[in-house]
Structures are given as C-alpha cells and as structure tokens.
Design a protein around this motif. Structure first.
Motif, PDB file in Angstrom:
ATOM      1  N   LEU A  97      60.334   8.056  66.377  1.00  0.00           N
ATOM      2  CA  LEU A  97      60.982   9.264  66.906  1.00  0.00           C
ATOM      3  C   LEU A  97      59.884  10.188  67.428  1.00  0.00           C
ATOM      4  CD1 LEU A  97      63.570   9.791  64.027  1.00  0.00           C
ATOM      5  CD2 LEU A  97      63.744   8.363  66.073  1.00  0.00           C
ATOM      6  N   PHE A  98      59.524  10.024  68.695  1.00  0.00           N
ATOM      7  CA  PHE A  98      58.321  10.668  69.198  1.00  0.00           C
ATOM      8  C   PHE A  98      58.530  12.115  69.614  1.00  0.00           C
ATOM      9  CE2 PHE A  98      60.211   8.703  72.966  1.00  0.00           C
ATOM     10  CZ  PHE A  98      60.153   9.729  73.896  1.00  0.00           C
ATOM     11  N   ALA A  99      59.786  12.527  69.784  1.00  0.00           N
ATOM     12  CA  ALA A  99      60.034  13.883  70.279  1.00  0.00           C
ATOM     13  C   ALA A  99      60.806  14.712  69.252  1.00  0.00           C
ATOM     14  CB  ALA A  99      60.822  13.837  71.588  1.00  0.00           C
ATOM     15  N   ASN A 100      60.294  15.880  68.946  1.00  0.00           N
ATOM     16  CA  ASN A 100      61.025  16.818  68.109  1.00  0.00           C
ATOM     17  C   ASN A 100      61.483  17.977  68.977  1.00  0.00           C
ATOM     18  OD1 ASN A 100      60.547  19.522  66.158  1.00  0.00           O
ATOM     19  ND2 ASN A 100      61.703  17.865  65.238  1.00  0.00           N
ATOM     20  N   ILE A 101      62.782  18.218  68.955  1.00  0.00           N
ATOM     21  CA  ILE A 101      63.365  19.231  69.840  1.00  0.00           C
ATOM     22  C   ILE A 101      63.947  20.352  68.990  1.00  0.00           C
ATOM     23  CG2 ILE A 101      64.943  19.567  71.798  1.00  0.00           C
ATOM     24  CD1 ILE A 101      63.071  17.180  72.113  1.00  0.00           C
ATOM     25  N   ARG A 102      63.508  21.572  69.245  1.00  0.00           N
ATOM     26  CA  ARG A 102      63.984  22.718  68.480  1.00  0.00           C
ATOM     27  C   ARG A 102      64.361  23.885  69.371  1.00  0.00           C
ATOM     28  NH1 ARG A 102      61.710  25.070  63.200  1.00  0.00           N
ATOM     29  NH2 ARG A 102      61.102  23.220  62.072  1.00  0.00           N
ATOM     30  N   PRO A 103      65.637  24.033  69.652  1.00  0.00           N
ATOM     31  CA  PRO A 103      66.073  25.204  70.419  1.00  0.00           C
ATOM     32  C   PRO A 103      66.077  26.439  69.514  1.00  0.00           C
ATOM     33  CG  PRO A 103      67.726  23.438  70.401  1.00  0.00           C
ATOM     34  CD  PRO A 103      66.751  23.137  69.333  1.00  0.00           C
ATOM     35  N   THR A 104      65.722  27.568  70.049  1.00  0.00           N
ATOM     36  CA  THR A 104      65.786  28.843  69.328  1.00  0.00           C
ATOM     37  C   THR A 104      66.396  29.886  70.251  1.00  0.00           C
ATOM     38  OG1 THR A 104      63.778  28.308  68.122  1.00  0.00           O
ATOM     39  CG2 THR A 104      64.445  30.600  68.125  1.00  0.00           C
ATOM     40  N   LYS A 105      67.383  30.589  69.722  1.00  0.00           N
ATOM     41  CA  LYS A 105      68.144  31.509  70.550  1.00  0.00           C
ATOM     42  C   LYS A 105      68.430  32.740  69.701  1.00  0.00           C
ATOM     43  CE  LYS A 105      72.176  30.615  73.455  1.00  0.00           C
ATOM     44  NZ  LYS A 105      73.096  29.512  73.770  1.00  0.00           N
ATOM     45  N   SER A 106      68.292  33.924  70.259  1.00  0.00           N
ATOM     46  CA  SER A 106      68.729  35.076  69.461  1.00  0.00           C
ATOM     47  C   SER A 106      70.200  35.351  69.727  1.00  0.00           C
ATOM     48  CB  SER A 106      67.853  36.306  69.713  1.00  0.00           C
ATOM     49  OG  SER A 106      67.446  36.406  71.034  1.00  0.00           O
ATOM     50  N   ALA A 241      58.859  30.741  66.003  1.00  0.00           N
ATOM     51  CA  ALA A 241      60.047  31.003  66.823  1.00  0.00           C
ATOM     52  C   ALA A 241      61.275  31.240  65.955  1.00  0.00           C
ATOM     53  CB  ALA A 241      60.281  29.844  67.792  1.00  0.00           C
ATOM     54  N   ALA A 242      61.494  30.367  64.967  1.00  0.00           N
ATOM     55  CA  ALA A 242      62.670  30.503  64.100  1.00  0.00           C
ATOM     56  C   ALA A 242      62.621  31.843  63.377  1.00  0.00           C
ATOM     57  CB  ALA A 242      62.719  29.361  63.096  1.00  0.00           C
ATOM     58  N   LEU A 250      70.042  29.124  60.865  1.00  0.00           N
ATOM     59  CA  LEU A 250      70.989  28.800  61.946  1.00  0.00           C
ATOM     60  C   LEU A 250      70.567  27.606  62.792  1.00  0.00           C
ATOM     61  CD1 LEU A 250      71.583  32.409  63.315  1.00  0.00           C
ATOM     62  CD2 LEU A 250      72.853  31.204  61.527  1.00  0.00           C
ATOM     63  N   GLY A 251      69.277  27.280  62.782  1.00  0.00           N
ATOM     64  CA  GLY A 251      68.758  26.337  63.759  1.00  0.00           C
ATOM     65  C   GLY A 251      68.976  24.880  63.396  1.00  0.00           C
ATOM     66  N   GLY A 252      69.219  24.080  64.439  1.00  0.00           N
ATOM     67  CA  GLY A 252      69.256  22.638  64.287  1.00  0.00           C
ATOM     68  C   GLY A 252      68.083  22.040  65.027  1.00  0.00           C
ATOM     69  N   SER A 253      67.778  20.790  64.722  1.00  0.00           N
ATOM     70  CA  SER A 253      66.689  20.143  65.447  1.00  0.00           C
ATOM     71  C   SER A 253      67.001  18.673  65.606  1.00  0.00           C
ATOM     72  CB  SER A 253      65.364  20.343  64.719  1.00  0.00           C
ATOM     73  OG  SER A 253      65.156  19.336  63.768  1.00  0.00           O
ATOM     74  N   ALA A 254      66.363  18.079  66.605  1.00  0.00           N
ATOM     75  CA  ALA A 254      66.551  16.650  66.860  1.00  0.00           C
ATOM     76  C   ALA A 254      65.197  15.963  66.840  1.00  0.00           C
ATOM     77  CB  ALA A 254      67.215  16.448  68.228  1.00  0.00           C
ATOM     78  N   ASN A 280      74.873  28.875  54.505  1.00  0.00           N
ATOM     79  CA  ASN A 280      75.311  28.881  55.891  1.00  0.00           C
ATOM     80  C   ASN A 280      75.241  27.448  56.445  1.00  0.00           C
ATOM     81  OD1 ASN A 280      75.686  29.334  58.630  1.00  0.00           O
ATOM     82  ND2 ASN A 280      74.378  31.159  58.671  1.00  0.00           N
ATOM     83  N   PRO A 281      76.354  26.903  56.919  1.00  0.00           N
ATOM     84  CA  PRO A 281      76.322  25.527  57.445  1.00  0.00           C
ATOM     85  C   PRO A 281      75.889  25.458  58.907  1.00  0.00           C
ATOM     86  CG  PRO A 281      78.567  26.323  57.449  1.00  0.00           C
ATOM     87  CD  PRO A 281      77.716  27.457  56.895  1.00  0.00           C
ATOM     88  N   SER A 282      75.523  26.593  59.513  1.00  0.00           N
ATOM     89  CA  SER A 282      75.275  26.630  60.961  1.00  0.00           C
ATOM     90  C   SER A 282      74.142  25.720  61.415  1.00  0.00           C
ATOM     91  CB  SER A 282      74.973  28.066  61.405  1.00  0.00           C
ATOM     92  OG  SER A 282      76.087  28.895  61.169  1.00  0.00           O
ATOM     93  N   GLY A 283      73.085  25.617  60.609  1.00  0.00           N
ATOM     94  CA  GLY A 283      71.943  24.797  61.006  1.00  0.00           C
ATOM     95  C   GLY A 283      72.348  23.347  61.202  1.00  0.00           C
ATOM     96  N   LEU A 284      73.060  22.806  60.211  1.00  0.00           N
ATOM     97  CA  LEU A 284      73.484  21.409  60.313  1.00  0.00           C
ATOM     98  C   LEU A 284      74.550  21.249  61.397  1.00  0.00           C
ATOM     99  CD1 LEU A 284      72.991  18.624  59.098  1.00  0.00           C
ATOM    100  CD2 LEU A 284      74.834  19.072  57.465  1.00  0.00           C
ATOM    101  N   LEU A 285      75.408  22.243  61.535  1.00  0.00           N
ATOM    102  CA  LEU A 285      76.443  22.189  62.574  1.00  0.00           C
ATOM    103  C   LEU A 285      75.775  22.159  63.960  1.00  0.00           C
ATOM    104  CD1 LEU A 285      79.510  22.213  63.091  1.00  0.00           C
ATOM    105  CD2 LEU A 285      79.368  24.705  63.276  1.00  0.00           C
ATOM    106  N   ASN A 286      74.764  22.991  64.156  1.00  0.00           N
ATOM    107  CA  ASN A 286      74.070  22.976  65.435  1.00  0.00           C
ATOM    108  C   ASN A 286      73.348  21.649  65.676  1.00  0.00           C
ATOM    109  OD1 ASN A 286      74.557  25.384  66.916  1.00  0.00           O
ATOM    110  ND2 ASN A 286      73.477  26.523  65.317  1.00  0.00           N
TER     111      ASN A 286
END
Ligand code: NAP
Ligand code: NAP
Lengths: 485, 485
Positions: A97-106, A241-242, A250-254, A280-286
């Motif tokens: 799994l060569f890429a880690n993707i982490r979106p961060t949004k306010s 960033a988080a 809140l954050g999820g990652s791939a 808060n289930p938001s992280g896993l939901l995202n």
C-alpha cells in the motif's frame, strides 16, 4: 439510482477500544444508504497480540485480506511493552500500500478551528524513506539509519497525487522535500515531480522546502490543495493538518496500493472512552466514504457524505465537538449514526456539498529501464579510536594502503572533512568515512580491486565496518561530495 | 552598573540585502547601551560568491572568526544556480557549532498571533542526522542518504538543553524523536535524554513522538517550554514556531559550540525591501541580545531587551508588524533603533520584563568510553535485475554462496522481507539487502570471512554495491531486524 446490482465483498475488523461501536455505527449508515457490500470479518489487534502473535494479525486473515483486496479497519490497541510490531506497518508493507491519502477540511463554524478555509489532501509515500527502518550500530559512538528513495516508488506516489487531483477536481499539487540539503534523495523526488507535473498541464505544480512547507500547513493551510511528499514528512504534516483543522476525531484516511486498499479513521482506539457510546464515528464513516469512492460507488459515497455534512451543520454533535450555545444537541455514537441516516438524501445548506467523480485513480509501480554505470571508487568506513583521534595519523596510514589502483581523496567525520586539512575545532567521533577513488583522474576501479584494498586495510590492523561503492551513471556523479571536497 | 571594563572583540559581517541597514541599527543600540564591544568586520556572502569562492567566505576571514570566537552575522544572499555552498552550514561545521538555539515568544496583543501565550525555545542538534548529507546512488532505481546519530553529539545537545533550562529559569524540557520507528538512531537519542534528565531532577522532562510534537508546536505551542530534538526535526519545528508566533521578522538565533558561537536573525536578506530603511532590525537585535548573554553581559542584554519590549508595547512598529488602529506609529529601520535607544533603562509595562542570569551554559562534547563488540554477520547489498526480479532466484543463488562460515538469513527489498517466504504483492526494486549471519547460531565471523564471501558473490557474477557489518555490543544487537525476520 443507477447502482450496480453486483455486491462488493470487503474485509472488516472491529478492532479494540471504541472500534466496535464506531464500526457498528458506520455499518448502519452504509446499510441504510444502500451500499451493495458484503463483509468478511477478521480478528486483529489486542486479543491477537495477547495470543503471542507479535504481528497482531493471525495467518488465516491474510488470505481474506488478499482475496477481498478492500479492507475497512477500526482502530486497534497496541499493547505496551516490547516485541509487538505495528500492525499498520505490517499490512502496508505486505500488501504494497504505497500511498497514504489524508484529506483535511475545516467545518467552520460548526467545528472550532482558527483556520476556517482548510481543504487540503496529503498524499504521503508509504513504503520508503527512513521507514524501511534499516539501522546499524557499528562503533561505540555512532548509529545510522538508511533513508531510501527510489525512482519507481517516487513515480508511483507522485503520479497518484496528480491522478487524484484530476479525479477529485483539485487544482494544485505542492511537492515538499528537503532537496536543498538532500540533493540526491530528496533531489530525485523533486526531479521526478517536475517530470510528471509536465504531463498534467491542467494542474498547477509547485515545490516547497519542507520546513517552510510545514510552517504553511501550520499557519496558512488554506493556501494548500494537494500535497505530495515523502514518508516521514507526510507523517509529520498529517498530524499538523488534523490538529489545526480540529479534525482528529473526524478524519478518515486511505492506504492504497496496486493490488489492495485499506481504509481507517486517523484516530486510535481511545480506550478511555470505550464502551460508553460517546465516541464520534465520523472518522471511520469518512474512511468508509473513501472506500465507496474507491469501489466506484461514487453516488452512494456522496449521499452519505452530504448527509453527514448536514448532520454536522444541524448541530447534532458527539461530545468531542459539542460546544454549548453553538451546537444544538449532544448525542451518542449510535444516535449520531441515526441522525446521519435520517438525513440521507439531503445536502448541507451552508457547507459545500460534495460530488465524487468515478475514481479512475489507479497507478502501478513500474521498474525503471536500466542505466549503465561505472564504478569509480569506494567509501570505506572505519572504526578507529587511536592516537587521540588525530585524522592526520589515520590519513597517513591509509595513504600508504591505497595501492596502485586508488588514491585517498578525503576523510570525513560526521560529514565534515577532517583530512587533508581539517580544523582543530572539529570534534571527531570513532566513525571515519574514508573515500578512495581511482588513482588516475576520472578512471574506474573493479570490485576485485576494492576487495584487495579492504584486505590491505584489514591486514594493517584497521577495522572496516561498512562500504559504499561510488558510481557514476552515464558519467553523472552518483554520490555527494564532502563539504569542501 | 558593574560592567567589566574589559572590551570583548567580536566579529561582525554586514551581509547582503537588508543586512547592512539592520546591522547599523543594531550596532547603534549596542553602543548606546554601553556594550563594551570592539568589532572586526569580515566580508561574506554575495560579493564573495561572485568572486568565484564557492563557500561564500574568503580564507582570511577564518582566522578572524577563530580568534574572536564570537560572530554577529547579518543575513546574506545565496546566489541562485548550482555550485554555491550554504555558508551557514560551512561555518557551523567548521567551527563545531553543535547547538542551534531559537527562542520564540508571542508579543500579544502587540504583534498578531492566534497563540497569545507562546514562550518556547527550540534547542536543535546542528551537526548530525541527515544533514551530514552522505548520499549514494548505486543502482538504477535507488538512492540513499545516511542518517547519523552519535552518543557524544546527542549527549552534548541534550545536556545543553538542560543547562539552558536551568540558566534561563525554565521548567520543562521536551524531547522529540521518532523512536517508535527508528529504534536505534532516534532510540539512542531518547535513551540519552532519559539518562541526562535524571541528573536534573529540578526540571520536568517528557518525550513526544515528532509527528504529535510538531502538531503541538503548531496548535498548542503554549504547552511547550524547552524542546530538544534532532537536526531535521528541529529545522521543521523552528519554522513552524516562528510562523505561528508571527515572529519571522523578530526572532534571533544562536549557533553555539565548545569553541565558538554565531548569532543571527532567523530571516534572510529580503532583497525586495533592501536599502529602503523599512526592514525590521528586531531579529538581529535579539540575536545581539543573545550574544551579550553569551559573553556574560547579562545586565546590558536585559537593558536592551526590556527597552525593545517597551518600544513594541508603545506601538512603535516597522511596516512588517504595523497594523492601523492597533499600532501607534509606523517607523523605519533607523527610527525604530532610535526609539529603542530612547527607552534604554525602561521596562515593558504589560509584557513580562526579562532578567537574564549569568550564562553558565557551556557544554563540551566528549568521547564515549569504548565498548567491546562482536562481529556476527554482514548485510551485503546487491544490484540485481534478472529473472523478473524473482527473490527466490536470488535467494537460491546466495544460499549456494554462503559457504561454511555463513548462512543467508533474509533478503529484504526496501525493508520488506522478500526471501524466504515473500508475498507476490511486494514490488521489488533493483536494490537487495542480503543478510548473512554466522552459520552457527549465535556465533561470530571474521572480516577475512566477509571478504571471502564478497569474493564468492563477485565471482558468481553478482554485483555487491555496499556492505554493512553486523555487530553486537556486550551481546546486545546493534542492528534492526527485518519485518518478520
Ligand atoms: N490505526 C490505529 O489502529 C491506531 C492509530 C493511532 C493509535 N492507535 C492505538 O490507539 C490506542 C490509544 O491511542 P491514543 O490515546 O494515543 O490516541 P487515540 O486513540 O486517538 O485517542 C486520543 C484521544 O482522542 C480522543 N478521541 C480519539 N478518537 C475519538 C473519537 N472517535 N471520538 C471522540 N474522541 C476521540 C479521545 O480524547 P478524550 O480523552 O478527550 O475523550 C482520546 O482519549 C493506542 O493503543 C494506540 O496504539 C491505533
Ligand atoms: N541566515 C541567512 O543568511 C539566510 C537565512 C534565510 C535566507 N537567506 C537568503 O536570503 C535571501 C532571501 O530569502 P527569502 O526571501 O526566502 O527570505 P527572507 O529574506 O527572510 O525574506 C522573506 C520576506 O520576509 C519579509 N522579511 C524578512 N525579514 C524582514 C525584516 N527584517 N523586516 C521586514 N520584513 C522582513 C519580507 O517580506 P515582504 O516582502 O512582505 O516585505 C521578505 O520578502 C535568499 O538569498 C536566501 O538564500 C539567508
């Protein structure tokens, strides 16, 4: 809706601590949204570690992971004390799994943050850099770690970042590296970035030195869009960033590779609040939303994400983000999931609704065509603690051992030239890098000659502890020069 | 006042861009405050680079620097284009300036910052880590850099941090490292931190993983006091801290060694605003204050710093920090210096006045007593791109070459085990680390046996590109194990 009738089989793990409850909440939303998924459950984490399996994952789970190729993972608890290995590192490495993707949004003003306009994605290389964890102690005083950067790995992650930018309608990719110091390793990463950026003229490309880049993420995060960077830097940037977005809960990652992908929350198992229905289930939901996009289920993904945004906007908040006066209602884990379910089909009214495109982000890592090289010398590292560590004594000894094929070019200690012509202020450790090059200017040497040189050094009573061959590639120097060499 | 009549001779350089004007402003304040200093001026920077001196410093300047031992340096411009070396790196390395000290303080509400209560100091190791810049490319695909961590260097910087904390009346030292991944290198740093912390029971000591630590500096900087860390991490943290405190134009820094010290502003030569009398001289002035403390002139240092704080507080601001409505008066570089001079003898009324103690921060870097070690194997790195890169083919070849003395324990590719028992998902580069250990469990090998092994590998047509000896120290493993080894 035009969803395929086909069911996707994904692997899930309930994990430890708050893992089970946030997984149940997430699965409830997935089901209500009509996600055509079937699950294989594997056991990982604390219970497995306690059975004496130091990897935290039983053998039979690997088959399931490799067959399904898609894994939604709740956080696990890594037991304290030595001998346990990081399960995430193991899975990433084994599945490539060569890429880690982490979106961060306010989510301003609904979630507190000093930076109301953050909307960035960190694309982090996941397999290389110092995280190969190849470390050696060879003298009393000095320990070293190898930082590895490869052309295929760098091409893979950088191409992934541009493909991601295109698929998600983003406009800019910022590369961060320390190539002003690390001219060969980070320099390669930057160079490949320039090469690949040229293939995506529709996307703006820029480069920042990592120290300045990290300061930007910390203090001007709204200026950033997609960031692509090496493993260690990405690790640091992701946490910054988080934190500044206030989105740790809140954050999820791939974690994505050519053959498989794993999706998870960015937080841990929070054992202190486990079993209380307050997490808060938001992280896993995202994370699950990212998984749906990955599977090509863009519409269902958007349906869930928009309902989630609407729930946040409506002030229905779990305890971690609840603020009296600003939030409307404090809810538990399951009640939050139900609030999201109740809003499926709705969109946020103030926050920007999302619309995902079909993924199209699929990148393969490919070998590089061979380039001819020439062997032009060798760095011999020596453990030496005699004669008050006077570099001139060592230098003269080695001059005499260079033989016909070589000449001693320079000795450095911690990267500083100490022979010929060192300075008395330089503190010398017991770890000496002795550079031998072909006797004749610009000439080459052979491996057999290197072995002969090492034999002479050994027989003279000097202890060589490591070697690094010096190569040129098509005449271009493949090694850094010492300060003042 | 009870200042010594003795004059201190320090080296100064006016630098480039805004350098000359902020130096003149700083010297004016020093003189008005009665600092007993005499100066030797050296020429460094752009003009010197343009003369073809790639180091940016002429030979004759070294004598002056080494004689005076204390250097106040204005920023310089490094010309664009290859071949020029970082002057700062050169000076640090040559003079053995192992400690970089960067205080960061918010001046709320006089200077804008989201974090009103920052008052932290970063103590950064300055000579080791990846900044030794020892890099090698030995295959088509892979480039490496060496990260070096030494016991004497780590002891020096960590002791410096605790001594600094004591001398400046600070209460806590936080060590930051990535020792969960880099168990030997960063692990050594953390271990030495624990050892030395025990000698300072009056000062609180804590450790943070660098990713979480960086997020703290970015988002909760008021929780930090003194931070001690490795070179690269310190580089990143310093920029984050300056940025979040809004103090890039205000900060000074010190580079300190056993024999010499250099003081400068944290910003660069800002050529865009040079020669206009608008630059803020505060960074260099704060560096000069650190220099005075270093020289033992604590009272004069405090006199200047307090007058400076009062000037800021009175709203007399240069353009970079001037805010209409909040500031009182916009002034130029020289007028700002005059405002500080006019306030010599005054203290700030809202900000906390400073009182420096006599320094007492002097740390020597000392060799470590030798520890016995045993040679137990060797990592041979091979450039190999045959048979579709099937690790089993390479593995079987090497098994046959191990001979009587060795057995092949594992082959890894980018740190992942690929033989025996690799996974098909793992992408293999052309760079193979092949670990040979003593044939008999727990046994030792000799350098001569290693040379024989290398000869066999070479004669079998395989190309070894580097070696790393494997040692134990008093029976303790001095090398990391491969994933799943
Ligand atoms: N990928 C993974 O599986 C993963 C990742 C990181 C850590 N871990 C493991 O998790 C365990 C705990 O680590 P940690 O305490 O450092 O980090 P953590 O589990 O993320 O928890 C830190 C704190 O963050 C808050 N928090 C985290 N997730 C939350 C959520 N979903 N809802 C509400 N609050 C939440 C809680 O704060 P309050 O105390 O303020 O409520 C919690 O105490 C360790 O065993 C660690 O190894 C696993
Ligand atoms: N130690 C050193 O000698 C050192 C350190 C860093 C960089 N440099 C060199 O400095 C040159 C310029 O680098 P850079 O532009 O990246 O960084 P910089 O010189 O720090 O300038 C960046 C911007 O910061 C503002 N600034 C910096 N110092 C200021 C001051 N004293 N008063 C008011 N504003 C100030 C200016 O912004 P505005 O444009 O908004 O006015 C300036 O354009 C380069 O050649 C670099 O190599 C030298």
């Amino acid at each position: 809706m035009s969803q395929p009738q086909e069911k996707y089989r994904v692997t899930i793990a309930y994990g430890d601590g708050i893992g089970p409850e946030i997984m149940r909440a997430t699965l409830a939303v997935l089901e209500a949204a009509g996600a055509p998924l079937e699950y294989d459950v594997i056991e990982i984490g604390e219970k497995v570690y306690r059975q004496g399996i130091t990897s935290g994952i039983p053998d039979e789970a690997w088959e399931v992971l490799r067959r399904n190729r898609v894994f939604l993972k709740a956080p696990i608890t890594t037991p304290q004390g030595g001998g346990y290995k990081s399960l995430n590192v193991t899975i990433r490495k084994a599945l490539g799994l060569f890429a880690n993707i982490r979106p961060t949004k306010s989510l301003h003003p609904y979630v507190e943050t000093p930076y109301p306009d953050i909307d960035l994605v960190i694309v982090r290389e996941n397999e290389e850099d110092l995280y190969a964890a190849i470390e050696h102690r060879q003298t009393t005083e000095v320990v070293q770690a190898l930082k590895l950067v490869t052309r295929p790995g760098s091409e893979g992650i950088i191409r992934y970042a541009f493909e991601y930018a295109r698929a998600y309608g983003r406009r800019k990719v910022t590369c961060m590296s320390k190539d002003n110091i690390l001219k060969l390793t980070d320099g390669l990463f930057h160079k490949i970035f320039e090469e690949i950026a040229a293939e995506y003229p529709d996307i703006e490309a820029e480069h920042r030195i990592i120290d300045i880049g990290a300061a930007l993420v910390a203090a001007r995060p709204e200026t950033l869009d997609v960031i692509v960077t090496l493993n260690l830097y990405g690790d640091i940037l992701s946490d910054i960033a988080a934190q500044v977005a206030g989105s740790v809960g809140l954050g999820g990652s791939a974690n994505v590779g050519t053959h498989a992908a794993m999706f998870e929350a960015i937080h841990g198992s929070a054992p202190d609040i486990a079993g209380k229905d307050i997490a808060n289930p938001s992280g896993l939901l995202n994370a699950a939303v990212m998984m749906l996009v990955h599977l090509g289920l863009a519409d269902i993904a958007a349906r869930i994400e928009n309902a989630w945004l609407r729930t946040i906007e409506d002030g229905i908040h779990t305890a971690d983000i609840y603020r009296p006066g600003k939030s409307k209602k404090k809810v538990g884990t399951q009640a939050f999931a139900e609030a999201v379910i109740a809003r499926l089909g709705q969109e946020p009214q103030h926050l920007k609704p999302v619309h995902f495109r079909k993924p199209g982000v699929s990148v393969e890592i490919r070998p590089t065509p061979r380039q001819p090289k020439q062997l032009v010398g060798v760095d011999v590292f020596i453990d030496w603690d005699e004669a008050g560590r006077d570099p001139n004594v060592l230098g003269r000894k080695l001059e005499a051992l260079a033989g016909e094929a070589f000449r001693l070019r320079v000795i450095t200690n911690r990267g500083v030239k100490v022979y010929p012509g060192g300075l008395p202020e330089t503190f010398c450790t017991d770890h000496w890098r002795c550079r031998f090059v072909a006797a004749e200017e610009g000439g080459t040497v052979t491996p057999a000659q290197i072995l002969e040189l090492l034999r002479r050094i050994h027989e003279a009573g000097l202890e060589f502890i490591k070697t690094e061959h010096l190569y040129t590639f098509d005449g271009q120097r493949g090694f850094s020069l010492a300060q003042a060499e």
